[in-house]
Design a protein around this motif. Structure first.
Motif, PDB file in Angstrom:
ATOM      1  N   LYS A 276       0.815  -1.222   0.000  1.00 29.88           N
ATOM      2  CA  LYS A 276       0.000   0.000   0.000  1.00 29.88           C
ATOM      3  C   LYS A 276       0.848   1.271   0.000  1.00 29.88           C
ATOM      4  CE  LYS A 276      -4.124  -1.772   2.353  1.00 29.88           C
ATOM      5  NZ  LYS A 276      -4.977  -1.626   3.566  1.00 29.88           N
ATOM      6  N   HIS A 277       1.929   1.255   0.781  1.00 27.22           N
ATOM      7  CA  HIS A 277       2.681   2.495   1.010  1.00 27.22           C
ATOM      8  C   HIS A 277       4.149   2.400   0.621  1.00 27.22           C
ATOM      9  CE1 HIS A 277      -0.899   3.629   3.270  1.00 27.22           C
ATOM     10  NE2 HIS A 277      -0.739   2.562   4.039  1.00 27.22           N
ATOM     11  N   ARG A 278       4.547   1.318  -0.052  1.00 21.64           N
ATOM     12  CA  ARG A 278       5.933   1.111  -0.476  1.00 21.64           C
ATOM     13  C   ARG A 278       6.883   1.271   0.722  1.00 21.64           C
ATOM     14  NH1 ARG A 278       7.318   4.445  -5.771  1.00 21.64           N
ATOM     15  NH2 ARG A 278       9.107   3.015  -5.648  1.00 21.64           N
ATOM     16  N   LEU A 279       6.529   0.595   1.817  1.00 23.24           N
ATOM     17  CA  LEU A 279       7.269   0.714   3.065  1.00 23.24           C
ATOM     18  C   LEU A 279       8.228  -0.459   3.233  1.00 23.24           C
ATOM     19  CD1 LEU A 279       7.183   2.791   5.384  1.00 23.24           C
ATOM     20  CD2 LEU A 279       5.604   1.258   6.580  1.00 23.24           C
ATOM     21  N   SER A 280       9.459  -0.172   3.607  1.00 22.11           N
ATOM     22  CA  SER A 280      10.429  -1.214   3.948  1.00 22.11           C
ATOM     23  C   SER A 280      10.516  -1.323   5.462  1.00 22.11           C
ATOM     24  CB  SER A 280      11.809  -0.885   3.364  1.00 22.11           C
ATOM     25  OG  SER A 280      11.759  -0.861   1.948  1.00 22.11           O
ATOM     26  N   GLY A 281      11.214  -2.351   5.965  1.00 24.95           N
ATOM     27  CA  GLY A 281      11.181  -2.528   7.405  1.00 24.95           C
ATOM     28  C   GLY A 281      12.361  -3.239   8.012  1.00 24.95           C
ATOM     29  N   ILE A 282      12.360  -3.246   9.346  1.00 27.57           N
ATOM     30  CA  ILE A 282      13.326  -3.954  10.174  1.00 27.57           C
ATOM     31  C   ILE A 282      12.542  -4.893  11.076  1.00 27.57           C
ATOM     32  CG2 ILE A 282      15.021  -3.732  12.030  1.00 27.57           C
ATOM     33  CD1 ILE A 282      15.758  -1.012  10.854  1.00 27.57           C
ATOM     34  N   ALA A 283      12.932  -6.163  11.101  1.00 23.53           N
ATOM     35  CA  ALA A 283      12.235  -7.155  11.912  1.00 23.53           C
ATOM     36  C   ALA A 283      12.911  -7.317  13.263  1.00 23.53           C
ATOM     37  CB  ALA A 283      12.202  -8.498  11.182  1.00 23.53           C
ATOM     38  N   MET A 284      12.093  -7.529  14.306  1.00 22.99           N
ATOM     39  CA  MET A 284      12.586  -7.849  15.645  1.00 22.99           C
ATOM     40  C   MET A 284      11.963  -9.178  16.058  1.00 22.99           C
ATOM     41  SD  MET A 284      12.261  -4.148  17.566  1.00 22.99           S
ATOM     42  CE  MET A 284      10.460  -4.234  17.527  1.00 22.99           C
ATOM     43  N   SER A 285      12.786 -10.094  16.576  1.00 24.64           N
ATOM     44  CA  SER A 285      12.264 -11.418  16.906  1.00 24.64           C
ATOM     45  C   SER A 285      13.076 -12.057  18.018  1.00 24.64           C
ATOM     46  CB  SER A 285      12.302 -12.313  15.662  1.00 24.64           C
ATOM     47  OG  SER A 285      11.943 -13.642  15.970  1.00 24.64           O
ATOM     48  N   GLY A 286      12.433 -12.956  18.753  1.00 25.47           N
ATOM     49  CA  GLY A 286      13.139 -13.740  19.755  1.00 25.47           C
ATOM     50  C   GLY A 286      13.870 -14.911  19.139  1.00 25.47           C
ATOM     51  N   PHE A 287      13.711 -15.112  17.828  1.00 23.39           N
ATOM     52  CA  PHE A 287      14.320 -16.246  17.143  1.00 23.39           C
ATOM     53  C   PHE A 287      15.216 -15.742  16.021  1.00 23.39           C
ATOM     54  CE2 PHE A 287      10.209 -17.444  18.859  1.00 23.39           C
ATOM     55  CZ  PHE A 287      10.544 -18.536  19.637  1.00 23.39           C
ATOM     56  N   GLY A 288      16.377 -16.382  15.861  1.00 25.79           N
ATOM     57  CA  GLY A 288      17.330 -15.890  14.878  1.00 25.79           C
ATOM     58  C   GLY A 288      18.024 -16.973  14.083  1.00 25.79           C
ATOM     59  N   SER A 289      17.338 -18.100  13.854  1.00 31.56           N
ATOM     60  CA  SER A 289      17.939 -19.149  13.030  1.00 31.56           C
ATOM     61  C   SER A 289      18.004 -18.686  11.579  1.00 31.56           C
ATOM     62  CB  SER A 289      17.112 -20.433  13.117  1.00 31.56           C
ATOM     63  OG  SER A 289      15.858 -20.258  12.475  1.00 31.56           O
ATOM     64  N   ASP A 290      18.754 -19.422  10.762  1.00 32.40           N
ATOM     65  CA  ASP A 290      18.846 -19.081   9.339  1.00 32.40           C
ATOM     66  C   ASP A 290      17.466 -19.078   8.696  1.00 32.40           C
ATOM     67  OD1 ASP A 290      21.566 -18.894   9.607  1.00 32.40           O
ATOM     68  OD2 ASP A 290      21.991 -20.890   8.794  1.00 32.40           O
ATOM     69  N   ALA A 291      16.610 -20.009   9.110  1.00 36.07           N
ATOM     70  CA  ALA A 291      15.259 -20.077   8.548  1.00 36.07           C
ATOM     71  C   ALA A 291      14.432 -18.859   8.942  1.00 36.07           C
ATOM     72  CB  ALA A 291      14.561 -21.356   9.008  1.00 36.07           C
ATOM     73  N   ASP A 292      14.587 -18.424  10.196  1.00 35.10           N
ATOM     74  CA  ASP A 292      13.851 -17.241  10.660  1.00 35.10           C
ATOM     75  C   ASP A 292      14.272 -15.998   9.893  1.00 35.10           C
ATOM     76  OD1 ASP A 292      12.417 -18.634  12.700  1.00 35.10           O
ATOM     77  OD2 ASP A 292      14.211 -18.564  13.955  1.00 35.10           O
ATOM     78  N   VAL A 293      15.584 -15.840   9.721  1.00 36.00           N
ATOM     79  CA  VAL A 293      16.101 -14.679   8.996  1.00 36.00           C
ATOM     80  C   VAL A 293      15.647 -14.727   7.539  1.00 36.00           C
ATOM     81  CG1 VAL A 293      18.178 -13.491   8.218  1.00 36.00           C
ATOM     82  CG2 VAL A 293      18.080 -14.449  10.529  1.00 36.00           C
ATOM     83  N   ALA A 294      15.699 -15.905   6.932  1.00 33.26           N
ATOM     84  CA  ALA A 294      15.292 -16.059   5.536  1.00 33.26           C
ATOM     85  C   ALA A 294      13.815 -15.710   5.363  1.00 33.26           C
ATOM     86  CB  ALA A 294      15.555 -17.486   5.065  1.00 33.26           C
ATOM     87  N   GLN A 295      12.994 -16.107   6.334  1.00 35.10           N
ATOM     88  CA  GLN A 295      11.565 -15.809   6.259  1.00 35.10           C
ATOM     89  C   GLN A 295      11.298 -14.302   6.324  1.00 35.10           C
ATOM     90  OE1 GLN A 295       9.211 -17.395   9.480  1.00 35.10           O
ATOM     91  NE2 GLN A 295       7.347 -17.428   8.250  1.00 35.10           N
ATOM     92  N   SER A 296      11.981 -13.613   7.222  1.00 32.77           N
ATOM     93  CA  SER A 296      11.771 -12.168   7.315  1.00 32.77           C
ATOM     94  C   SER A 296      12.321 -11.454   6.089  1.00 32.77           C
ATOM     95  CB  SER A 296      12.396 -11.610   8.599  1.00 32.77           C
ATOM     96  OG  SER A 296      13.801 -11.757   8.590  1.00 32.77           O
TER      97      SER A 296
END
Length: 326
Positions: A276-296
């Motif tokens: 809608k707004h061409r917005l980029s972002g930064i993710a915050m999570s309690g999980f940081g595996s390669d799969a989690d990072v790849a998903q975000s």
């Protein structure tokens, strides 16, 4: 549940640090660093807790030579732990004093003094041992917790820099003083170096509009406040619905969002607002595996930060993200 998860994550970080120290694998990214700047940032992180207990804070950063060859992030870790302990073990209305001196040529001394519960002679002799904790009675009175690793890690990091960390107390009820000492280096010419998070020019913060989404009340309040102090224009939301409402009424440059929200995932929110707004972002999570990072990353997040997150780390991530947008 969220508080317990954050606490367990902090415990794991401490255990990993202790493992790195004992195995000789602690990596230091050393550079000419301004100790006064690191101290101010550590104080800023603890300011809400200092205010909540109505503690008097005296700051005297008078050392004429206050640049050292050190890992700035690790220095801040030491200072944060020492200030945090002073706050924890000082009763409401007490006093904390932080001062820097150059009592010896080419050597910096940082003193942290409090009017708290004090330390007896037996505890002083064991204070920096891993897993050592205060007396149960003091722990209950002050709300103390943890694994007893903070001071052991601080001492090990200090010694890895070639420095010295000591503690002194006249006894129970008479406060405590911690002293950090490290050799100084010449002040650099040109741009002053502090934490890497301050390398970006101030104009990249002023006026930058952030939509900050976090359902944990304490985390949202503290980080939003600290980011605002750094010059960002921050609007905070506790869930995806509030974020949608804010984005429909205001324009933002960047979304900073927790992944696990009560009414959606951060990935879903970014995809929706990005479309809608061409917005980029930064993710915050309690999980940081390669799969989690790849998903975000697949959802469009430019950065993936693993909790617990402090303001300097988030600030650095925002600056990197802004650099990718410009």
């Amino acid at each position: 549940m969220r508080r317990n998860l954050d606490l367990e994550t902090h415990f794991i970080d401490d255990l990993l640090d202790l493992t790195r120290v004992t195995s000789g694998k602690l990596e230091l990214h050393r550079e000419t660093t301004d100790v006064h700047l690191c101290l101010r940032q550590a104080i800023e992180i603890c300011q809400l807790e200092i205010d909540a207990k109505k503690l008097q804070l005296a700051i005297e950063l008078d050392a004429p030579r206050h640049f050292v060859d050190a890992d700035a992030s690790r220095l801040q870790q030491i200072f944060w732990n020492l200030i945090k302990n002073a706050v924890k073990f000082t009763p409401a209305g007490g006093r904390i004093a932080i001062e820097t001196r150059s009592d010896e040529p080419s050597r910096l001394s940082v003193k942290f003094h409090d009017t708290g519960v004090g330390i007896d002679s037996w505890e002083l002799s064991h204070l920096f041992e891993p897993f050592f904790q205060v007396q149960p009675s003091l722990k209950q009175r002050t709300g103390g917790g943890g694994l007893g690793l903070g001071l052991a890690i601080c001492k090990a990091i200090t010694e890895a820099h070639g420095g010295r960390l000591t503690a002194n107390s006249a006894g129970l009820g008479k406060g405590a003083t911690f002293r950090f000492e490290l050799a100084t280096v010449a002040e650099p010419h040109g741009e002053l170096r502090g934490l890497p998070t301050n390398a970006a020019a101030p104009e990249r913060r002023e006026g930058l509009r952030l939509l900050f989404v976090e359902d944990h009340d304490d985390t949202r309040e503290v980080l939003a406040r600290l980011l605002s102090r750094r010059g960002y224009c921050v609007e905070a939301a506790r869930n995806a619905q509030e974020a949608r409402s804010l984005s429909s009424r205001k324009t933002f440059d960047l979304l900073v969002s927790d992944i696990a929200l009560p009414d959606a995932t951060g990935c879903e929110l970014l995809k929706e607002l990005g479309a809608k707004h061409r917005l980029s972002g930064i993710a915050m999570s309690g999980f940081g595996s390669d799969a989690d990072v790849a998903q975000s990353r697949a959802a469009g997040f430019l950065e993936h930060l693993v909790k617990p997150i402090d303001a300097p780390a988030l600030d650095a991530a925002i600056q990197r993200a802004v650099g990718n947008l410009t």
